[in-house]
Scaffold this active site. Structure first.
Site, PDB file in Angstrom:
ATOM      1  N   VAL A  16       0.842  -1.203   0.000  1.00 46.90           N
ATOM      2  CA  VAL A  16       0.000   0.000   0.000  1.00 46.90           C
ATOM      3  C   VAL A  16       0.877   1.252   0.000  1.00 46.90           C
ATOM      4  O   VAL A  16       2.086   1.187   0.180  1.00 46.90           O
ATOM      5  CB  VAL A  16      -0.936   0.063   1.235  1.00 46.90           C
ATOM      6  CG1 VAL A  16      -1.943  -1.065   1.222  1.00 46.90           C
ATOM      7  CG2 VAL A  16      -0.121   0.034   2.529  1.00 46.90           C
ATOM      8  N   GLY A  17       0.231   2.396  -0.179  1.00 50.94           N
ATOM      9  CA  GLY A  17       0.864   3.689   0.030  1.00 50.94           C
ATOM     10  C   GLY A  17       2.119   3.934  -0.767  1.00 50.94           C
ATOM     11  O   GLY A  17       2.187   3.676  -1.975  1.00 50.94           O
ATOM     12  N   ILE A  18       3.136   4.456  -0.085  1.00 57.30           N
ATOM     13  CA  ILE A  18       4.382   4.843  -0.736  1.00 57.30           C
ATOM     14  C   ILE A  18       5.056   3.645  -1.399  1.00 57.30           C
ATOM     15  O   ILE A  18       5.533   3.734  -2.538  1.00 57.30           O
ATOM     16  CB  ILE A  18       5.332   5.502   0.285  1.00 57.30           C
ATOM     17  CG1 ILE A  18       4.743   6.832   0.770  1.00 57.30           C
ATOM     18  CG2 ILE A  18       6.717   5.725  -0.324  1.00 57.30           C
ATOM     19  CD1 ILE A  18       5.491   7.464   1.934  1.00 57.30           C
ATOM     20  N   ARG A  38       3.414  -8.420   4.300  1.00 55.77           N
ATOM     21  CA  ARG A  38       2.660  -9.546   4.859  1.00 55.77           C
ATOM     22  C   ARG A  38       1.406  -9.814   4.050  1.00 55.77           C
ATOM     23  O   ARG A  38       0.993 -10.955   3.870  1.00 55.77           O
ATOM     24  CB  ARG A  38       2.301  -9.254   6.321  1.00 55.77           C
ATOM     25  CG  ARG A  38       3.488  -9.313   7.271  1.00 55.77           C
ATOM     26  CD  ARG A  38       3.089  -9.027   8.694  1.00 55.77           C
ATOM     27  NE  ARG A  38       2.525  -7.689   8.851  1.00 55.77           N
ATOM     28  CZ  ARG A  38       2.059  -7.189   9.981  1.00 55.77           C
ATOM     29  NH1 ARG A  38       2.080  -7.923  11.078  1.00 55.77           N
ATOM     30  NH2 ARG A  38       1.575  -5.971  10.033  1.00 55.77           N
ATOM     31  N   LEU A  66       8.604  -8.734   8.150  1.00 56.61           N
ATOM     32  CA  LEU A  66       9.888  -8.119   8.469  1.00 56.61           C
ATOM     33  C   LEU A  66      10.220  -8.152   9.959  1.00 56.61           C
ATOM     34  O   LEU A  66      11.333  -7.800  10.352  1.00 56.61           O
ATOM     35  CB  LEU A  66       9.914  -6.680   7.951  1.00 56.61           C
ATOM     36  CG  LEU A  66       9.846  -6.536   6.425  1.00 56.61           C
ATOM     37  CD1 LEU A  66       9.729  -5.081   6.028  1.00 56.61           C
ATOM     38  CD2 LEU A  66      11.050  -7.172   5.750  1.00 56.61           C
ATOM     39  N   TYR A 161       8.426   7.072  17.778  1.00 59.86           N
ATOM     40  CA  TYR A 161       8.526   6.883  16.325  1.00 59.86           C
ATOM     41  C   TYR A 161       9.617   7.780  15.762  1.00 59.86           C
ATOM     42  O   TYR A 161      10.445   7.348  14.944  1.00 59.86           O
ATOM     43  CB  TYR A 161       7.182   7.201  15.677  1.00 59.86           C
ATOM     44  CG  TYR A 161       7.239   7.362  14.175  1.00 59.86           C
ATOM     45  CD1 TYR A 161       7.329   6.257  13.338  1.00 59.86           C
ATOM     46  CD2 TYR A 161       7.199   8.628  13.588  1.00 59.86           C
ATOM     47  CE1 TYR A 161       7.390   6.402  11.959  1.00 59.86           C
ATOM     48  CE2 TYR A 161       7.253   8.789  12.219  1.00 59.86           C
ATOM     49  CZ  TYR A 161       7.353   7.678  11.412  1.00 59.86           C
ATOM     50  OH  TYR A 161       7.409   7.830  10.043  1.00 59.86           O
ATOM     51  N   VAL A 196       2.285  12.719   4.265  1.00 63.69           N
ATOM     52  CA  VAL A 196       1.889  12.067   3.014  1.00 63.69           C
ATOM     53  C   VAL A 196       0.544  11.386   3.246  1.00 63.69           C
ATOM     54  O   VAL A 196       0.368  10.679   4.243  1.00 63.69           O
ATOM     55  CB  VAL A 196       2.916  11.000   2.569  1.00 63.69           C
ATOM     56  CG1 VAL A 196       2.558  10.468   1.184  1.00 63.69           C
ATOM     57  CG2 VAL A 196       4.332  11.559   2.597  1.00 63.69           C
ATOM     58  N   THR A 198      -1.533   8.653   3.111  1.00 62.18           N
ATOM     59  CA  THR A 198      -1.504   7.198   2.933  1.00 62.18           C
ATOM     60  C   THR A 198      -2.347   6.587   4.046  1.00 62.18           C
ATOM     61  O   THR A 198      -3.116   7.280   4.707  1.00 62.18           O
ATOM     62  CB  THR A 198      -0.060   6.660   3.025  1.00 62.18           C
ATOM     63  OG1 THR A 198       0.437   6.902   4.357  1.00 62.18           O
ATOM     64  CG2 THR A 198       0.851   7.341   2.017  1.00 62.18           C
TER      65      THR A 198
END
Length: 255
Positions: A16-18, A38, A66, A161, A196, A198
Site C-alpha cells: 500500500v501507500g508509498i 505480509r 519483516l 517513532y 503524506v 496514505t
C-alpha cells in the site's frame, strides 16, 4: 532510468501507500521489482494492474514478515535463486504506534524498533552482500525516512517513532561512510517526506478515525507518487553523484 531496465529492485512494504507507488513506478521504467509485505494479495493485484497496463517491467509479489529475520533471509535466498540478486534495495516499510515516552507500552516501542530500524538494517546488509558477491558496483540502497528523523514535533504520540527515524538518518550516513571505505560505488540515499496521504494515520490512530482524518485536513498533503518520483530522480542521477538526503514536505506544512 534507462540503465536500470531489467535489473532487480527490492521494495519493502509494497502492498500500500508509498511502497506500492514506488513499486509501480519502477516497473513502469522496466525494472524487475520484488515487492514484499505480509499482505501479498494486495501486491498481486498491483502486479496484475502493472501487467494489464503494459508496463515493461514486472512486479514479483513476495510474502515476508519483516519482524522475522529468518523470513527476511529466506526472501533474499529466494531472490538469489530466482533472480540472481538485488541491485536496488528500497527500505520503505515503517510504522508508528501512539506510545508516549512516559506511558508507552514496551511492545509498541519494540515493534517500531524491529520494523523501522532492525529490519531496515538486515535488508541493507543482505542487499549489500548480494551486490558484493556479484561484483555489482553501481547498486543503490534507498531508505524511506521521514521529516520526523530531522526534528521532533510536540506530539507525544510520535516521540518514540521519531527516535526510530532519527536512527534511520544516522544509519544512512553511516552506510554511506562504510560504502566509501569499502571502495565501492554503491550509493546510499535517504528520502524524508513530511505529511503524506496514505494509510499511515489510520493505522497510527486506528481507534480514533476523527484524529486520523484530521492529519490530512489542515493542508494539502504530499501524495505517494511524489515520493516515488523522488526515488526515480535519485536513481537517475549520474553514477558519480550521490544524493544523501531529500527532505520534502507540503508547501503549507509549518515544520
Amino acid at each position: 532510468m534507462e540503465r536500470w531496465k531489467g535489473r532487480v529492485a527490492l521494495v519493502t512494504g509494497a502492498s500500500v501507500g508509498i511502497g506500492a507507488a514506488i513499486a509501480k513506478e519502477l516497473v513502469r521504467y522496466g525494472m524487475k521489482v520484488v515487492g514484499c509485505a505480509r499482505d501479498v494479495e494486495k501486491i498481486q493485484k498491483l502486479a496484475d494492474e502493472c501487467q494489464s497496463t503494459g508496463h515493461s517491467g514486472v512486479l514479483v509479489p513476495f510474502k515476508c514478515d519483516l519482524n522475522n529475520e529468518e523470513e527476511i533471509l529466506s526472501m533474499f535466498a529466494a531472490i538469489k535463486a530466482q533472480h540472481k540478486g538485488v541491485d536496488v534495495c528500497i527500505n520503505n516499510a515503517g510504522l508508528a504506534h501512539p506510545e508516549s515516552l512516559l506511558n508507552g507500552n514496551t511492545s509498541g516501542w519494540k515493534n517500531m524498533m524491529d520494523i523501522n530500524v532492525l529490519a531496515l538494517c538486515i535488508c541493507t546488509r543482505e542487499a549489500y552482500q548480494s551486490m558484493k558477491e556479484r561484483n555489482v558496483d553501481d547498486g543503490h540502497i534507498i531508505n524511506i525516512n521521514s521529516m520526523s528523523g530531522h526534528r521532533v514535533v510536540p506530539s507525544a504520540d510520535v516521540h518514540f517513532y521519531s527516535s526510530t527515524k532519527y536512527a534511520v538518518t544516522a544509519l544512512t550516513e553511516g552506510l554511506r561512510q562504510e560504502l566509501r571505505e569499502a571502495k565501492t560505488h554503491i550509493r546510499a540515499t535517504c528520502i524524508s517526506p513530511g505529511v503524506v496521504e496514505t494509510e499511515f494515520a489510520s493505522r497510527l490512530y486506528k481507534d480514533n478515525a476523527v484524529k486520523a482524518a484530521a492529519s490530512y485536513s489542515k493542508f494539502k498533503p504530499l501524495e505517494a507518487i511524489d515520493i516515488a518520483n523522488s526515488v526515480t530522480y535519485v536513481l537517475s542521477a549520474p553514477p558519480h553523484v550521490q544524493i544523501g538526503d531529500i527532505q520534502m514536505r507540503p508547501v503549507e506544512q509549518a515544520s
